[in-house]
Design a protein around this motif. Sequence first.
Motif, short mmCIF file in Angstrom:
data_model
loop_
_atom_site.label_atom_id
_atom_site.label_comp_id
_atom_site.label_asym_id
_atom_site.label_seq_id
_atom_site.Cartn_x
_atom_site.Cartn_y
_atom_site.Cartn_z
N TYR A 293 -10.42 8.27 2.74
CA TYR A 293 -9.12 8.81 3.14
C TYR A 293 -8.70 8.35 4.53
CZ TYR A 293 -9.67 11.82 -0.90
OH TYR A 293 -9.83 12.28 -2.18
N ALA A 294 -9.68 8.01 5.39
CA ALA A 294 -9.34 7.51 6.72
C ALA A 294 -8.68 6.14 6.66
CB ALA A 294 -10.60 7.45 7.58
N LYS A 295 -8.83 5.45 5.53
CA LYS A 295 -8.24 4.12 5.37
C LYS A 295 -6.99 4.15 4.51
CE LYS A 295 -12.78 1.90 5.70
NZ LYS A 295 -13.55 3.13 5.83
N SER A 296 -6.44 5.32 4.31
CA SER A 296 -5.24 5.45 3.47
C SER A 296 -4.02 5.72 4.33
CB SER A 296 -5.42 6.57 2.45
OG SER A 296 -5.55 7.82 3.11
N THR A 297 -2.86 5.71 3.71
CA THR A 297 -1.61 5.93 4.43
C THR A 297 -0.83 7.07 3.76
OG1 THR A 297 -0.54 4.26 3.06
CG2 THR A 297 -1.40 3.56 5.18
N LEU B 140 0.83 -1.20 0.00
CA LEU B 140 0.00 0.00 0.00
C LEU B 140 0.87 1.25 0.00
CD1 LEU B 140 -3.08 0.79 0.32
CD2 LEU B 140 -2.56 1.09 2.74
N THR B 141 0.55 2.21 -0.86
CA THR B 141 1.30 3.46 -0.94
C THR B 141 0.42 4.63 -0.53
OG1 THR B 141 0.73 3.89 -3.26
CG2 THR B 141 2.66 2.49 -2.83
N ASN B 142 0.98 5.84 -0.62
CA ASN B 142 0.26 7.02 -0.12
C ASN B 142 -0.88 7.45 -1.03
OD1 ASN B 142 2.54 7.74 -1.89
ND2 ASN B 142 1.75 9.81 -1.68
N PHE C 111 4.59 13.15 -14.07
CA PHE C 111 3.23 12.80 -14.49
C PHE C 111 2.86 11.45 -13.89
CE2 PHE C 111 -0.11 11.81 -17.69
CZ PHE C 111 -0.86 12.97 -17.54
N TRP C 112 2.70 11.43 -12.56
CA TRP C 112 2.33 10.21 -11.87
C TRP C 112 0.88 10.29 -11.44
CZ3 TRP C 112 7.23 9.22 -8.34
CH2 TRP C 112 8.31 8.93 -9.17
N ILE C 113 0.52 9.54 -10.43
CA ILE C 113 -0.90 9.41 -10.07
C ILE C 113 -1.51 10.76 -9.71
CG2 ILE C 113 -2.51 8.35 -8.45
CD1 ILE C 113 -0.53 6.04 -8.16
N TYR C 114 -0.86 11.51 -8.81
CA TYR C 114 -1.43 12.77 -8.34
C TYR C 114 -1.53 13.79 -9.46
CZ TYR C 114 -1.93 17.04 -5.60
OH TYR C 114 -2.36 18.24 -5.09
N GLU C 115 -0.39 14.04 -10.15
CA GLU C 115 -0.39 15.01 -11.25
C GLU C 115 -1.26 14.55 -12.40
OE1 GLU C 115 3.16 15.52 -8.76
OE2 GLU C 115 2.25 13.79 -9.77
N GLU C 116 -1.29 13.26 -12.63
CA GLU C 116 -2.08 12.73 -13.73
C GLU C 116 -3.57 12.96 -13.50
OE1 GLU C 116 -2.01 8.71 -16.47
OE2 GLU C 116 -1.56 8.55 -14.34
N THR C 117 -4.04 12.69 -12.28
CA THR C 117 -5.46 12.91 -12.01
C THR C 117 -5.80 14.40 -12.05
OG1 THR C 117 -5.00 12.88 -9.61
CG2 THR C 117 -5.74 10.83 -10.64
N LEU C 118 -4.89 15.25 -11.60
CA LEU C 118 -5.12 16.69 -11.71
C LEU C 118 -5.23 17.11 -13.16
CD1 LEU C 118 -2.83 18.36 -9.00
CD2 LEU C 118 -5.32 18.42 -9.12
N GLY C 119 -4.32 16.59 -14.00
CA GLY C 119 -4.35 16.95 -15.42
C GLY C 119 -5.64 16.51 -16.08
N TYR C 120 -6.07 15.29 -15.84
CA TYR C 120 -7.32 14.80 -16.42
C TYR C 120 -8.52 15.57 -15.87
CZ TYR C 120 -5.63 10.72 -19.01
OH TYR C 120 -5.05 9.90 -19.93
N PHE C 121 -8.46 15.93 -14.58
CA PHE C 121 -9.58 16.67 -14.00
C PHE C 121 -9.71 18.05 -14.64
CE2 PHE C 121 -11.21 19.62 -10.74
CZ PHE C 121 -12.46 19.06 -10.54
N ILE C 122 -8.59 18.76 -14.79
CA ILE C 122 -8.63 20.07 -15.43
C ILE C 122 -9.14 19.94 -16.87
CG2 ILE C 122 -7.18 21.97 -16.27
CD1 ILE C 122 -5.41 21.52 -13.81
N MET C 123 -8.69 18.90 -17.55
CA MET C 123 -9.14 18.69 -18.93
C MET C 123 -10.65 18.48 -18.99
SD MET C 123 -7.88 15.77 -21.60
CE MET C 123 -8.58 14.47 -20.56
#
Length: 228
Positions: free
Chosen positions: A219-223, A15-17, A117-129
């Motif tokens: 988010y309470a179940k994330s790390t 599990l990652t962040n 361009f990983w998970i965080y930046e990738e989702t931001l990019g797709y969201f803005i698009m």
Amino acid sequence: MLTGTLRLRNGVATLTNDEQAYNGATYTNWGFGVPLLQAPLHALAAHMRSFASGFFPDRAIFFGYVALLVPVLWLALSRAVAPSSNERDGFRRKIWAFAATSLLLTCSLFPLMASRFWIYEETLGYFIMAELFALSAYVYAMGSQGRLLPIVLLGAAAGMGLLIRPTGLGYLAIWGLLVLLERRSPRALLAYVGASLPFVGFWLASNRVRSGSVLSLGYAKSTPWNSY
């Protein structure tokens, strides 16, 4: 743990962040919008021998969607900066629309595309698009009072934004409020709600699968890496 009989599945053990665990499985912290948009090209790559990994390159998929966005956004901004169809102002309108499109993409998408361009930046990019597609549909919706197709496209784009990131819920409400205030028509609002409802339903169902509740984002179940 003391007897050595407690085991974690491999997926949960790594599990990652950007992920969360629920019911013995690992899920993304973000929505499933990006995987849904990528799935057709990944399926194509799986049947092509030219892709050794079996997956289509993520950044190439994003570039493809951006290539679709640019002319749509340019036409919408061209309509917004100069609504009149005066032939003498045609060239000037194109220049202003080109400048507006370049400025908007330079301040929003391009910085994300140029960095990691990983998970965080990738989702931001797709969201803005997705929200820029929604903005384009909104411009056309406000310029054609009798047509419902732009409002349907607005609802679909805003709904996809919700599937990409949970913050899309606020944008979904804002677009709906704007449609209500601008059109003042029950048919227009129903068209918007009807187009976005399947996305909202999928979002609620996916929340329950990965978090145990339709309204829990997990988010309470994330790390997270950062203590704050």
